[in-house]
Design a protein around this motif. Structure first.
Motif, PDB file in Angstrom:
ATOM      1  N   ARG A 146      -3.397   5.589  10.561  1.00  0.00           N
ATOM      2  CA  ARG A 146      -3.824   4.807   9.394  1.00  0.00           C
ATOM      3  C   ARG A 146      -2.630   4.086   8.774  1.00  0.00           C
ATOM      4  O   ARG A 146      -2.710   2.907   8.415  1.00  0.00           O
ATOM      5  CB  ARG A 146      -4.484   5.724   8.362  1.00  0.00           C
ATOM      6  N   ASP A 186      -2.115   0.032   8.550  1.00  0.00           N
ATOM      7  CA  ASP A 186      -1.955  -0.590   7.230  1.00  0.00           C
ATOM      8  C   ASP A 186      -0.702  -1.449   7.177  1.00  0.00           C
ATOM      9  O   ASP A 186      -0.704  -2.549   6.605  1.00  0.00           O
ATOM     10  CB  ASP A 186      -1.875   0.492   6.145  1.00  0.00           C
ATOM     11  N   LYS A 221       0.823  -1.206   0.000  1.00  0.00           N
ATOM     12  CA  LYS A 221       0.000   0.000   0.000  1.00  0.00           C
ATOM     13  C   LYS A 221       0.857   1.256   0.000  1.00  0.00           C
ATOM     14  O   LYS A 221       0.377   2.344  -0.358  1.00  0.00           O
ATOM     15  CB  LYS A 221      -0.933  -0.001   1.217  1.00  0.00           C
ATOM     16  N   ASP A 256      -1.337  -4.598   9.086  1.00  0.00           N
ATOM     17  CA  ASP A 256      -2.177  -5.499   8.281  1.00  0.00           C
ATOM     18  C   ASP A 256      -1.323  -6.308   7.311  1.00  0.00           C
ATOM     19  O   ASP A 256      -1.537  -7.523   7.133  1.00  0.00           O
ATOM     20  CB  ASP A 256      -3.220  -4.700   7.504  1.00  0.00           C
TER      21      ASP A 256
END
Length: 433
Positions: A207, A211, A100, A214
């Motif tokens: 955030r 991420d 990401k 994750d």
């Protein structure tokens, strides 16, 4: 037992058989003759002293290839060391693919080679654009490569422990993604002068970290520990940052430590979902955060004891005994190190902190740390690790007398012969040792 030339191994679990065989490798190596092996009849009943027997390798300051990491895993497993902690991120480089956030590896995994080869953090220049032609030094592990390392290690009873160092030591992340930088920071100049902590008030920071977690969970199997750093955090940038100050007001707090505590608690809670453990350096143990967070105590036994008394599981990694980037002797022939002096005898002589039985039950293990400011190739890492890692391995596995150094030294001499056969570099023991 059971007849001439027969070894009988028995264990309660497959892991025990693996370790039993490693013991046999050492026994056979110690009793090798011209015609094979001459081993007297013997019986060993053995259990490990502590669960966590680790080494940390800093791959941020200098990158090491998959093959080099696998070689380290092989050597560790031979001596029943079972945690390889990879320091994947720091100011000088980000070493793990995060899909990401591709700039973390297309920019912050590469830097311009230093002109004289001498480590100097102030002069590190990360890539200023993707595929910067001047930034040719570095590298990173793709997620598939990391999965391969994890599987390789698991087959040798070694757990890979990833570390994403936050909120300090975050220059590489801030370099790639400016939304992580506090308001009012003169970046990059101030980022290299201690003001390298991500912003605690911008929503982009939380955030970003979630991420990253994750994607780590997509690579590392449940049950893996995830190290969140939290060492040497400078709050200087937070004092004047409007985002951080607004967050402090939201928390109804005035002490900047509240920002660290809130951040850590949120991330640790997020990490522990799905069966993962959260680990931090011992500075975070002073933040009065959740006692389920593992504390890796690097500043010494007093900090380890304080964390254990608060109920944290503790891993002992004191810089007084287990920092293997420190010099091994005062001889002028030693390769350049970051400083300090930790000879082999000192490693073996480490004494655990004084704790009550309940507090002592919180000690999960021992770990050596190898920071790589001056260790630019695996040969140097091996030279600094061995034989000191043999002392760590024995103290972590056996409830032996730390004063019986002479006995250990004789065993270490045999182990070094085995390392030599495996083409693993090490520092030869001398009379001073």
């Amino acid at each position: 037992q059971g007849g001439r030339g027969v070894l009988r191994l028995k264990a309660a679990a497959p892991r025990g058989l693996f370790y039993a065989w490693q013991s046999m490798v050492q026994v056979l190596n110690a009793n090798r003759t011209e015609d094979g092996f001459s081993v007297p009849v013997f019986s060993i009943r053995d259990v490990p002293r502590v669960e966590w027997r680790g080494i940390m390798l800093d791959v941020s300051r200098h990158f090491f290839t998959m093959a080099e990491v696998k070689c380290m895993i092989d050597t560790m497993s031979l001596f029943k060391l079972n945690r390889l902690h990879l320091h994947l991120t720091d100011g000088p480089g980000w070493r793990m693919e995060i899909k990401k956030y591709p700039l973390l590896t297309s920019m912050s995994a590469w830097r311009v080679p230093l002109a004289n080869g001498e480590w100097n953090w102030q002069e590190v220049k990360l890539a200023i654009q993707e595929h910067d032609p001047e930034a040719t030094y570095g590298g990173f592990y793709t997620q598939d490569q990391m999965r391969e390392i994890i599987a390789y290690a698991r087959s040798r009873q070694v757990t890979i422990v990833p570390e994403i160092d936050l909120p300090g030591h975050s220059y590489a992340a801030m370099h790639a993604y400016g939304d992580l930088i506090c308001d009012g920071v003169d970046f990059p100049v101030e980022g290299k002068k201690g003001r390298d902590a991500v912003c605690m008030g911008r929503p982009e920071t939380l955030r970003f970290v979630k991420d990253v977690v994750d994607e780590l969970k997509a690579v590392f199997p449940p049950g893996s520990p995830i190290h969140l750093g939290h060492d040497e955090v400078s709050a200087e940038a937070w004092k004047k940052c409007r985002y951080c100050q607004n967050r402090l007001k939201d928390l109804n707090e005035t002490d900047l430590k509240a920002l660290s505590r809130d951040f850590l608690q949120q991330i640790a809670d997020y990490v522990r979902k799905d069966g993962y453990d959260a680990i931090v350096w011992d500075e975070a143990g002073e933040l009065e955060a959740d006692k389920h967070i593992f504390v890796m105590a690097w500043r010494g036994n007093d900090f380890a004891a304080a964390a254990a008394r608060k109920g944290h599981p503790v891993i002992l990694a004191p810089c007084s005994h287990f920092y293997f980037d420190y010099y091994q002797s005062s001889a002028p022939t030693e390769p350049k190190a970051i400083g300090g002096l930790i000879p082999l005898r000192q490693v073996y002589g480490y004494e655990l902190p004084e704790l009550s039985p309940e507090e002592a039950s919180k000690v999960r293990g021992l770990q050596a740390n190898i920071w790589t400011e001056y260790l630019y190739d695996m040969g140097l890492v091996e030279y600094m690790a061995w034989p000191r890692a043999l002392a760590l391995a024995e103290r972590a596995w056996s409830d032996c007398d730390p004063r019986d150094y002479k006995s250990f030294r004789s065993r270490a001499a045999l182990a070094l012969k085995l390392l030599e056969k495996l083409a693993v570099k090490y520092r030869p023991m001398d009379e001073e040792d």
